[in-house]
Design an enzyme around this catalytic site. Sequence first.
Site, PDB file in Angstrom:
ATOM      1  N   ILE A 104      30.644  21.019  -6.332  1.00  9.43           N
ATOM      2  CA  ILE A 104      30.649  20.172  -7.540  1.00  9.43           C
ATOM      3  C   ILE A 104      29.759  18.957  -7.254  1.00  9.43           C
ATOM      4  O   ILE A 104      29.992  18.267  -6.259  1.00  9.43           O
ATOM      5  CB  ILE A 104      32.082  19.647  -7.828  1.00  9.43           C
ATOM      6  N   HIS A 105      28.746  18.745  -8.068  1.00  8.88           N
ATOM      7  CA  HIS A 105      27.962  17.524  -7.859  1.00  8.88           C
ATOM      8  C   HIS A 105      27.286  16.978  -9.115  1.00  8.88           C
ATOM      9  O   HIS A 105      26.714  15.891  -9.089  1.00  8.88           O
ATOM     10  CB  HIS A 105      26.889  17.731  -6.782  1.00  8.88           C
ATOM     11  N   ARG A 106      27.335  17.722 -10.235  1.00 14.45           N
ATOM     12  CA  ARG A 106      26.647  17.236 -11.452  1.00 14.45           C
ATOM     13  C   ARG A 106      27.213  15.900 -11.888  1.00 14.45           C
ATOM     14  O   ARG A 106      28.449  15.751 -11.961  1.00 14.45           O
ATOM     15  CB  ARG A 106      26.893  18.198 -12.617  1.00 14.45           C
ATOM     16  N   ASP A 159      29.023  23.931 -10.197  1.00 13.83           N
ATOM     17  CA  ASP A 159      28.157  23.397 -11.247  1.00 13.83           C
ATOM     18  C   ASP A 159      26.711  23.322 -10.750  1.00 13.83           C
ATOM     19  O   ASP A 159      25.854  22.741 -11.401  1.00 13.83           O
ATOM     20  CB  ASP A 159      28.647  22.022 -11.730  1.00 13.83           C
TER      21      ASP A 159
END
Length: 389
Positions: free
Chosen positions: A225-227, A307
Amino acid sequence: MKLVTIIGARPQIIKAAALSRAIRNHYADQIQEVIVHTGQHYDDNMSQVFFDELQIPRPDYNLHVGSASHGVQTARMTEGIEALLIKEQPDFIVLYGDTNSTLAGAVAAAKIHVPIVHIEAGLRSFNKSMPEEINRIVCDHCSTLLFTPTKAGLENLKREGFSIDEGGVSTGSTTAVPTIDNPKVYHCGDIMYDNSLHFADIAEEKTDIIQRLGLTGKPFILSTIHRDSNTDQPERLSAIFKALIQLSKECQVVLPLHPRTAKLLKTNLDEDLQKQIFSSPNIKLIPPVSFLEMIALERHAQLVMTDSGGVQKEAYFFKKPGIILRPETEWVEIVETGNAILADADEGRIMQAWQHFKNNPPTIFPEIFGDGHAAEFMLEQMLLTNTRK
Ligand code: UD1
Ligand code: UDP
């Protein structure tokens, strides 16, 4: 032929490995590559580890731009790249993907008439609130050679006015030299697929991450997850982590944490949720892993929940179902073939997607990302169209 390659963020460093490898193996006597690292990513596990592991030549220059707001970061990079282009006088600048490093390279090069090669052209989310959507549109429309990894990318470019012949392979006037005003588009497959094929067996041999994490023979979900749309919005980040807690009751969850997420977990999740996550024996929060470790994890995972653009594709390369933590994707083929589900940051939809893939594990993964030789194809086209032969 002289290329200046711009890299900066983790996925670009990984992609550059494929092009540099192809130059070394097939074109060492014809192509000189000057590598410029903008310094957008700088932690050892976001940058240096890939140079060590993937045999990427050391960057010739590092602009050490670091983290900042979009405007400041992009401006610093643009200034640094412009100066280096003037000094190096390359035949082409090579830009990957859609990060701020890509945008800076495009703006700097286009204004001083250095022809741009855009690798991963034509992808669109049709969501201009994503910084990446702005970056990729600008870069495509400043480019001279556009290499698109998928048919959807080709169609998007056609819709935006790039002239593409019936075969859908290349364009522009076939006789005239390609320029920014007469660009040439090629559909050639995905350079990340080149890498996954090349490194898959090497990863099995050289990494022990599965054993180290105690996952041998155990089903697990791999998640990243990094967006900013997920990390920066507490309600979205909480929904994703609530789903992860539910999933961890059924199987192990492995989560290599992007530094952005590591920082924001502490401010954007409430204390109770943080406690549940950090104390769960079935949730393994680990620092970012190397590329070889990552593809070993992807290969052994039961399912990938992400993501990330790159990770959703790699899940497909390794024939794993994907849950995409976004409302849309640029890699529409993965969803259209039924091998990934768009669940957004919605706890209910994530759990439904998990149930779906548990009951119906996908088995058919059509070849939609080329033949694993995209890098060689691109270099051939650059040599053919280079005017300073
Ligand atoms: C960037 C790209 C995104 C890409 C991602 C790949 C843009 C606009 N975004 O997002 O498209 O998917 O890289 O990973 O270019 N940080 C560190 N150490 C590092 C790098 C970053 O601690 O080595 C932290 C900093 O707090 C920084 C934050 O992560 O502010 C975000 O980094 P940044 O490069 O701005 O964006 P990413 O979220 O990494
Ligand atoms: N990756 C990695 N280590 C990690 C997480 C990701 O090597 O801990 C690799 C992953 O295999 C893929 C690339 O980084 O090749 C994807 O980068 P990221 O998710 O940061 O960005 P995106 O692809 O979304 O732009």
